[in-house]
Write a protein that holds these residues in place. Structure first.
Motif, PDB file in Angstrom:
ATOM      1  N   LEU A 105       0.821  -1.222   0.000  1.00  0.00           N
ATOM      2  CA  LEU A 105       0.000   0.000   0.000  1.00  0.00           C
ATOM      3  C   LEU A 105       0.852   1.267   0.000  1.00  0.00           C
ATOM      4  O   LEU A 105       0.543   2.231  -0.690  1.00  0.00           O
ATOM      5  N   GLU A 106       1.956   1.229   0.769  1.00  0.00           N
ATOM      6  CA  GLU A 106       2.874   2.392   0.799  1.00  0.00           C
ATOM      7  C   GLU A 106       3.444   2.656  -0.586  1.00  0.00           C
ATOM      8  O   GLU A 106       3.482   3.801  -1.052  1.00  0.00           O
ATOM      9  N   VAL A 107       3.911   1.591  -1.229  1.00  0.00           N
ATOM     10  CA  VAL A 107       4.511   1.727  -2.562  1.00  0.00           C
ATOM     11  C   VAL A 107       3.454   2.230  -3.549  1.00  0.00           C
ATOM     12  O   VAL A 107       3.734   3.086  -4.387  1.00  0.00           O
ATOM     13  N   ALA A 108       2.226   1.730  -3.406  1.00  0.00           N
ATOM     14  CA  ALA A 108       1.145   2.165  -4.308  1.00  0.00           C
ATOM     15  C   ALA A 108       0.855   3.653  -4.124  1.00  0.00           C
ATOM     16  O   ALA A 108       0.603   4.368  -5.097  1.00  0.00           O
ATOM     17  N   ARG A 109       0.902   4.119  -2.883  1.00  0.00           N
ATOM     18  CA  ARG A 109       0.657   5.554  -2.633  1.00  0.00           C
ATOM     19  C   ARG A 109       1.728   6.408  -3.294  1.00  0.00           C
ATOM     20  O   ARG A 109       1.439   7.433  -3.899  1.00  0.00           O
ATOM     21  N   GLU A 110       2.962   5.952  -3.173  1.00  0.00           N
ATOM     22  CA  GLU A 110       4.061   6.692  -3.793  1.00  0.00           C
ATOM     23  C   GLU A 110       3.942   6.654  -5.324  1.00  0.00           C
ATOM     24  O   GLU A 110       4.217   7.645  -6.008  1.00  0.00           O
ATOM     25  N   PHE A 111       3.517   5.512  -5.829  1.00  0.00           N
ATOM     26  CA  PHE A 111       3.352   5.360  -7.281  1.00  0.00           C
ATOM     27  C   PHE A 111       2.235   6.270  -7.786  1.00  0.00           C
ATOM     28  O   PHE A 111       2.338   6.841  -8.865  1.00  0.00           O
ATOM     29  N   GLU A 112       1.205   6.413  -6.975  1.00  0.00           N
ATOM     30  CA  GLU A 112       0.100   7.290  -7.367  1.00  0.00           C
ATOM     31  C   GLU A 112       0.573   8.750  -7.471  1.00  0.00           C
ATOM     32  O   GLU A 112       0.175   9.482  -8.379  1.00  0.00           O
ATOM     33  N   LYS A 113       1.465   9.131  -6.533  1.00  0.00           N
ATOM     34  CA  LYS A 113       2.015  10.492  -6.597  1.00  0.00           C
ATOM     35  C   LYS A 113       2.804  10.690  -7.881  1.00  0.00           C
ATOM     36  O   LYS A 113       2.792  11.760  -8.480  1.00  0.00           O
ATOM     37  N   LEU A 114       3.480   9.636  -8.314  1.00  0.00           N
ATOM     38  CA  LEU A 114       4.324   9.713  -9.516  1.00  0.00           C
ATOM     39  C   LEU A 114       3.491   9.731 -10.791  1.00  0.00           C
ATOM     40  O   LEU A 114       3.794  10.465 -11.731  1.00  0.00           O
ATOM     41  N   THR A 115       2.438   8.919 -10.827  1.00  0.00           N
ATOM     42  CA  THR A 115       1.739   8.684 -12.099  1.00  0.00           C
ATOM     43  C   THR A 115       0.273   9.095 -12.093  1.00  0.00           C
ATOM     44  O   THR A 115      -0.346   9.171 -13.160  1.00  0.00           O
ATOM     45  N   GLY A 116      -0.309   9.279 -10.902  1.00  0.00           N
ATOM     46  CA  GLY A 116      -1.742   9.538 -10.822  1.00  0.00           C
ATOM     47  C   GLY A 116      -2.571   8.264 -10.879  1.00  0.00           C
ATOM     48  O   GLY A 116      -3.797   8.311 -10.775  1.00  0.00           O
TER      49      GLY A 116
END
Lengths: 192, 394
Positions: free
Chosen positions: B237-248
């Motif tokens: 979930l942490e990695v997904a949150r960071e990925f969302e910041k990167l890509t939306g």
């Protein structure tokens, strides 16, 4: 939701129907569309009947099944007409586009009562006269864009020229022939 | 600014691997994953990556080479399908228990026999208890995104487990579709460097890998492995949150599609979820309250979250593209129902459909049939048959 144009390609293994479907996906992508281009893999023998598909849309595509009620069917080899049910599910307000030396009038009786538009193009002669070899997929691509109007013709030709320049960077002498093949097919495709 | 492209699922995975630029890729070709090492070997010979590419003689060797490379302190990747994955069988367990964060692309294909190159999930479902994290992907975009997130999950100090990223053979692996790519430098920064604490080629702190463990330590090691799998949930979930910041683009354990007021949902993995979305949109126009739950993370299985999400619905169909041959239902069905039972979710009626085995095309009509059956269950309260085969000739 925008209209999704669905196209089914019938060809024989090795004739480039898969490549043609991927080229169509490519050029539609460059004109800003959402696209799918996918072949149906069978035993993959040279000369065996094969199928490929395109979906082209202004909206994101999520569906991942084959196409059963296409708007357009493209047949890259008229010998398939007797062995494959090419008009299966084909919409009556769509069209079938066939690579053949025959006229649409001669072809219609072979299409099991299909009432929609029947289009023919002699991709073999066009290919041999413009490219010096038998590559039916380039003229068939021109014919399908002409008949389906799935994208602006001028835009299509511009993007194809760009794509040929990229694809044939080491063989620029074939670009002109390919462009001629596209244009001739667009002019010569006949319909009833 | 994202790069708008069009590519097949295999090309997308190979492209992610190029951007990740691992130390070692060891692979053996098998349809439909062959294109991944094929594309990747082109990147190697063009000098676009500085990966050591090992063309091994079998998948057993591919996974063994990955284990060796990762144990030595490198980042190792591979790709396979079906019987190739099966031939890696013993090595999968060794990679997981040795806590080697290898990342593998699995292009799902049915396990022989009968001999068949097409898609179902019998290959990766067979490996679900091997100790690998399993991420599933609906399309080329998700396969690409999952690959970019995989190392961050695998290599997290509280996890240190291998990850397999699954997508449907041919259906997405060979279909060209639109995709948004992340720039090379952003991928590099996101994935980061791999700096293992313990590794074989560390002369300052020499260690042994894979020694005899016996009954004195194996149990403790398995317990730690189980803990790592539990820890993976937060990391994912942490990695997904960071990925969302990167890509939306937002990722979680599972995706919910039009479930807000849904009474019935289908639970299904990978490409069929896209077809279900299409059918949901159509049936919603007719006022039918239908929705989709698409698990992305199958190992670890998000028991609490999925049970809680499913508690809101009246009837649920879990669709499995693999049978467990337990004479009762497929693996996803078994996991979903046991999660619900363990969390005391007894309200919804749950049925199972085995579908699409061996690449049988899944049509929109098939999905409509499932939803209509669920709506009938809601209306009548009668469940009828729980364990069903969808679209089979019999």
């Amino acid at each position: 939701m925008g209209k999704v144009v669905e196209i089914r390609w019938h060809g024989r293994g090795g004739q480039g129907a898969k490549t043609a479907s991927l080229l169509l996906a490519d050029v539609a992508f460059y004109t800003g569309k959402y696209i799918q281009g996918f072949p149906e893999y069978g035993p993959e023998r040279m000369g065996a009947p094969m199928t490929a598909y395109n979906r082209i849309s202004d909206e994101r595509l999520t569906i991942h099944s084959n196409i059963y009620e296409p708007d357009y069917v493209v047949v890259t080899d008229d010998t398939l007409l007797t062995s494959v049910d090419v008009t299966a599910g084909l919409k009556e307000d769509g069209a079938i586009i066939i690579n053949t030396t025959k006229s649409p009038e001669e072809i219609r009786p072979l299409l099991k009562g299909y009432k929609g538009k029947v289009c023919t193009v002699d991709a073999k002669t066009i290919s041999i006269e413009t490219l010096g070899r038998y590559f039916p997929n380039t003229p068939m691509l021109g014919a399908v864009v002409k008949v389906s109007q799935v994208m602006d013709e001028k835009e299509f030709l511009e993007h194809m020229e760009e794509s040929f320049r990229h694809k044939f960077a080491k063989k620029p002498e074939v670009i002109e022939g390919n462009m001629k093949a596209l244009k001739r097919a667009m002019q010569e495709v006949k319909e009833i | 600014m994202a790069i708008r492209e069009r590519m097949s699922g295999n090309e997308a995975v190979a492209f992610a691997m190029k951007q990740i630029n691992p130390d070692v890729v060891a692979a053996f070709p098998i349809t439909p994953s062959t294109e991944i090492p094929q594309y990747f070997s082109t990147y190697v010979s063009n000098g676009e990556v500085d990966t050591e590419f090992i063309a091994v003689e079998s998948e057993h060797s591919a996974m063994s080479a990955c284990i060796g490379a990762q144990a030595a302190g490198g980042r190792a990747m591979t790709a396979t399908s079906a019987n190739g994955l099966a031939l890696m069988w013993e090595c999968l367990y060794i990679a997981a228990c040795s806590r080697l964060p290898i990342v593998m692309a699995v292009v799902n294909r049915t396990m022989s026999g009968p001999l068949n190159i097409h898609n179902d999930h019998s290959d990766s479902m067979g490996a679900r208890d091997s100790g690998w994290i399993q991420l599933y992907s609906e399309n080329n975009q998700e396969a690409y995104d999952n690959m970019l997130m995989a190392h961050r999950i695998a290599e997290h100090p509280s996890v240190m487990l291998p990850v397999m990223v699954c997508q449907d053979g041919f259906i997405t692996s060979h279909a060209v579709e639109n995709i948004e790519l992340v720039e090379d430098d952003k991928v590099k920064a996101f994935v980061g460097e791999y700096n293992p604490v313990h590794y074989l080629l560390n002369r300052d702190n020499p260690i042994s890998m894979g020694p005899l463990d016996h009954f004195t330590h194996t149990f403790e090691h398995k317990r730690q492995q189980a803990q790592a799998m539990m820890n993976a949930k937060n990391v994912i979930l942490e990695v997904a949150r960071e990925f969302e910041k990167l890509t939306g683009r937002k990722y979680g354990f599972f995706e919910e599609y039009r479930t807000e007021d849904a009474e019935t949902v289908i639970v299904v993995l990978n490409s069929t979820a896209g077809t279900v979305k299409y059918v949901v949109d159509q049936m919603r126009k007719e006022g039918k309250k239908v929705g989709l739950i698409k698990p992305r993370v199958y190992r670890p299985f998000p028991v609490d979250e999925i049970a809680s999400a499913l508690s809101r619905f009246k009837a649920i169909a879990v669709m499995d593209k693999a049978d467990s041959f337990n004479a009762a239902g497929g693996p996803l069905f078994t996991d979903v129902t046991s999660a619900m039972y363990a969390k005391s979710v007894f309200g919804p009626k749950v049925i199972n459909y085995i579908y699409g085995l061996g690449g049988r095309d899944v049509r929109t009509d098939d999905i409509e049939l499932v939803f209509n059956n669920l709506l009938k269950i809601v209306e009548t309260g009668e469940v009828g048959s729980v364990y069903n085969y969808l679209g089979v000739r019999e």
